[in-house]
Design a protein around this motif. Structure first.
Motif, PDB file in Angstrom:
ATOM      1  N   SER A 607       0.791  -0.931  -0.442  1.00  0.00           N
ATOM      2  CA  SER A 607       0.339  -0.069  -0.342  1.00  0.00           C
ATOM      3  C   SER A 607       0.737   1.438  -0.030  1.00  0.00           C
ATOM      4  O   SER A 607       0.276   1.933   0.626  1.00  0.00           O
ATOM      5  N   GLU A 619     -10.506  -0.327  -6.645  1.00  0.00           N
ATOM      6  CA  GLU A 619     -10.354   0.646  -6.623  1.00  0.00           C
ATOM      7  C   GLU A 619     -10.160   2.419  -7.444  1.00  0.00           C
ATOM      8  O   GLU A 619     -10.112   1.689  -8.228  1.00  0.00           O
ATOM      9  N   GLU A 623     -11.051   6.622  -4.147  1.00  0.00           N
ATOM     10  CA  GLU A 623     -10.605   5.920  -2.574  1.00  0.00           C
ATOM     11  C   GLU A 623      -9.443   5.470  -2.727  1.00  0.00           C
ATOM     12  O   GLU A 623      -8.292   5.337  -1.932  1.00  0.00           O
ATOM     13  N   ARG A 627      -6.497   6.522   0.551  1.00  0.00           N
ATOM     14  CA  ARG A 627      -5.902   5.319   1.022  1.00  0.00           C
ATOM     15  C   ARG A 627      -4.777   6.816   0.771  1.00  0.00           C
ATOM     16  O   ARG A 627      -3.863   6.673   2.495  1.00  0.00           O
ATOM     17  N   GLU A 631      -2.974   7.047   5.037  1.00  0.00           N
ATOM     18  CA  GLU A 631      -1.247   6.640   5.021  1.00  0.00           C
ATOM     19  C   GLU A 631      -1.021   7.415   5.494  1.00  0.00           C
ATOM     20  O   GLU A 631       0.852   7.436   6.575  1.00  0.00           O
ATOM     21  N   PRO A 666     -10.426   4.822   5.099  1.00  0.00           N
ATOM     22  CA  PRO A 666     -11.341   4.035   3.740  1.00  0.00           C
ATOM     23  C   PRO A 666     -10.196   2.414   4.571  1.00  0.00           C
ATOM     24  O   PRO A 666     -10.089   1.954   5.315  1.00  0.00           O
ATOM     25  N   ILE A 668      -8.989  -0.681   4.460  1.00  0.00           N
ATOM     26  CA  ILE A 668      -7.904  -1.162   3.718  1.00  0.00           C
ATOM     27  C   ILE A 668      -7.613  -3.197   4.062  1.00  0.00           C
ATOM     28  O   ILE A 668      -6.111  -3.534   4.566  1.00  0.00           O
ATOM     29  N   SER A 678       0.833  -1.480   5.672  1.00  0.00           N
ATOM     30  CA  SER A 678       0.517   0.120   5.201  1.00  0.00           C
ATOM     31  C   SER A 678       1.582   1.301   5.712  1.00  0.00           C
ATOM     32  O   SER A 678       1.735   2.572   5.164  1.00  0.00           O
TER      33      SER A 678
END
Length: 681
Positions: A607, A619, A623, A627, A631, A666, A668, A678
């Motif tokens: 990710s 995705e 999205e 993400r 992060e 989101p 994950i 992540s």
């Protein structure tokens, strides 16, 4: 008389600011002492200063008035009867007559009613109305004797005595009538009303005269300072006014020419024709003393006839220069250089010598050819030389010869006249050469100029004049030319792809800028500079030179930098942004990823927000963005040890926005089940 206060309200109710006017300067030439005393009494409290000469009349009054003019500079002179007329005929200052009336005559003779039967009244030049009405009221005979001079008045007094006059009445000279002819004489003094009327008239004249003098002062200041020559004639074609500019252009002296016929002073003048036909002549060319001037001749009209002519003129060359300067200011707005030679950062000895050489080139007007790879800073040197030259205040016009289609380049460089081609602007358009007049024209990528235009450019460089497309006149220009190219212009000339004569004309002062890869420590020095500049306070680690050298020194030096300084600046800007978002990653790792992205798409898994998801991830763009944003926030929170306020400041958002974005976490879970991480390791 009272003046309005400085803050008195106007008729509209608004406060008006008025500046106090200085007192009116009034002079009195008094034939007898009582008149001066009455003037002083009436003038007390009024806005005036009073200067007096007493006991003089007629010719003597003129001498007294001149003394007052020299010493007091009065605005108006007041005097009695004949003395006032004498003064008015001899001086330029306005004169007000203190008049006597039949009432004053009645007042003087009333004490003698029933005592005398025949009186003589001596008056200057014109008879006094209603004298006989006074005679009937008093029951006595009054005969009026008119005179013009002192001698004539004495003669009239003798005549009156011979005709049986028992009493003489008149001006100051009547006081000596007994000595002359044995008849008593009484001075007819003006009353207080006459003095008040005289002062009111004097104030009105002084006020009007001040306005007129101010208007004349403004007009003369305009005439004396205006750049155009101005000449005025009267109804006889005689010169009445010549301003300093006209003196200079016509090479004549105004004091010697005024009053003479214009045809005897100005060669080829047509003022006589304009005076008689009443038709203006505008923008006419005229040869005067070996120079061409542009002149306008306009008749002065009053009551349907010409009473003079006004001529304005200026040198044709001065008009042309002014027009070009105005055109340049109007159209060259924004053509400015921003970078000086001092702004070119370097630690390299060769580059320092190059800057010194460029500073020397700036002191001349010779053409400069700058050669160097793309992104090496050719325009920076061009701007720096412009700002270091005597042309720094004039336009700096930069033209990329490769960016303009060949079909348009000619009209853009040299301009065009109205109707030169389909789609041409009305009234035409000035080209870059005209816009750069008195400044610098920077021709970048000159190697890409079409061959047929190179001949026109060569002629401009040789003759220093251009002709617009569709035009028929040569336009002189004063332009310094700086050319630049990233190709070997001499080799192109040898192969016939570039005119050799143009190459030699452009290459008078050569300047070769080395590529960044040959500048040694400049790579690290500039990288640190660009990294600091791009960081702008973000959490960018390793911004000091030592840390940068330790982590990236070998990578920076090994890279070829085909884009030179421009490429380095872009890479450092990208690195500063990424390092602020992911502080746990080292600069070396981030730089390697950045370089890898430039080489091609990254196929790293997980990710990592730098790695786009696989095409079949399902995705949406929203999205993916959410993400990456989530992060980045979590990593910043980790770096700040959970300090939300500090993390929000680093990310440039508010704490409320940070909380909201965390709540919008989101999904994950699928990634975590696959063993993905992540966070960036």
């Amino acid at each position: 008389m009272r003046s309005r206060s400085a803050d008195a309200p106007s008729a509209t109710g608004k406060t008006m600011i008025e500046y106090a006017s200085p007192p009116y300067k009034i002079a009195l030439v008094a034939p007898y002492g009582n008149l001066s005393a009455m003037f002083a009494r009436v003038a007390e409290g009024l806005p005036c200063s009073l200067a007096v000469r007493m006991g003089v009349a007629l010719e003597e009054a003129v001498a007294a008035a001149r003394q007052l003019i020299n010493s007091e500079q009065p605005e108006v002179i007041c005097s009695r009867g004949g003395s006032a007329d004498y003064i008015q005929s001899q001086v330029d200052v306005p004169v007000v007559t203190v008049s006597t009336t039949a009432l004053d005559l009645l007042r003087v003779l009333l004490p003698f009613q029933g005592k005398i039967h025949k009186a003589a009244f001596f008056n200057y030049q014109e008879p006094l109305p209603e004298v006989q009405a006074v005679a009937r009221a008093l029951g006595m005979e009054i005969r009026e004797y008119l005179f013009h001079t002192r001698e004539e008045k004495s003669s009239r007094m003798l005549e009156a005595a011979a005709e049986g006059a028992q009493l003489g009445v008149g001006g100051a000279l009547v006081a000596g009538m007994r000595e002359l002819c044995g008849v008593d004489g009484i001075v007819l003094e003006a009353g207080e009303d006459a003095v008040r009327r005289a002062l009111r008239e004097a104030f009105a004249i002084a006020r009007i005269r001040r306005v007129e003098l101010q208007r004349q002062a403004r007009t003369m200041t305009i005439l004396n300072t205006i750049a155009e020559g101005i000449m005025v004639t009267d109804e006889n074609n005689a010169l009445t006014l010549i301003n300093p500019a006209a003196e200079n252009i016509l090479q004549i002296k105004a004091d010697e020419a005024v009053g003479r016929d214009a045809r005897d002073v100005v060669p080829n003048t047509r003022t006589w024709n304009v005076l008689h036909n009443g038709t203006s002549e505008l923008n006419e060319l005229q040869d005067i003393n070996g120079q061409t001037i542009v002149t306008n001749r306009v008749p002065i009209r009053m009551n349907g006839r010409s009473i003079g002519v006004v001529c304005t003129f200026a040198g044709a060359e001065r008009i042309r220069q002014a027009e070009q300067r105005l055109r340049g200011r109007q159209r060259a707005h924004g053509f400015e250089a921003r970078w000086r030679l001092a702004d070119i950062l370097t630690r390299n000895a060769g580059m320092k010598e190059l800057k010194k050489l460029a500073a020397g080139y700036a002191e001349t007007d010779a053409s400069v050819l700058i050669q160097g790879e793309s992104g090496s800073g050719k325009e920076l040197f061009a701007q720096g030389m412009h700002l270091a030259s005597r042309r720094a205040a004039a336009p700096f016009v930069a033209v990329n010869c490769a960016a303009i289609p060949p079909s348009l380049l000619e009209s853009e460089l040299f301009g065009y006249e109205e109707g030169a081609f389909t789609g041409a602007r009305r009234k035409g358009k000035a080209g870059y050469f005209e816009l750069a007049h008195e400044g610098t024209l920077f021709l970048d990528e000159i190697s890409e100029m079409p061959y047929h235009l190179q001949a026109r450019l060569l002629r401009v460089l040789q003759e220093r004049e251009v002709m617009r497309v569709g035009g028929a006149q040569m336009i002189p220009i004063d332009v310094r030319i700086i050319c630049a190219t990233n190709r070997n212009l001499q080799a192109l000339a040898a192969r016939g792809l570039f005119r050799q004569d143009l190459f030699y004309r452009c290459n008078v002062l050569p300047l070769h800028i080395p590529p960044l890869r040959e500048r040694g420590n400049d790579i690290l020095y500039l990288a640190c500079h660009f990294l600091r500049k791009a960081a702008r306070g973000a959490a960018c680690t390793g911004l000091d030179r030592e840390a940068l050298d330790k982590e990236l020194g070998d990578l920076l030096r090994e890279h070829a930098w085909p884009g030179n300084v421009r490429e380095l600046a872009n890479v450092m800007e990208r690195l500063a942004l990424i390092s602020g978002l992911f502080p746990q990653r080292s600069l070396r790792e981030l730089f390697s990823r950045t370089r890898a992205q430039e080489s091609g798409p990254c196929v790293c898994g997980g990710s990592d927000p730098f790695t786009p998801p696989p095409p079949d991830s399902g995705e949406t763009l929203r999205e993916i963005a959410r993400r990456a944003e989530y992060e980045a926030i979590t990593r910043q929170l980790s770096a700040c040890n959970g300090d939300y306020a500090r993390a929000a400041r680093r990310l440039g958002i508010s704490r409320v926005s940070l909380w909201r974005k965390l709540r919008e976490r989101p999904n994950i879970a699928e990634t975590e089940e696959d063993g993905g991480d992540s966070s960036m390791k």
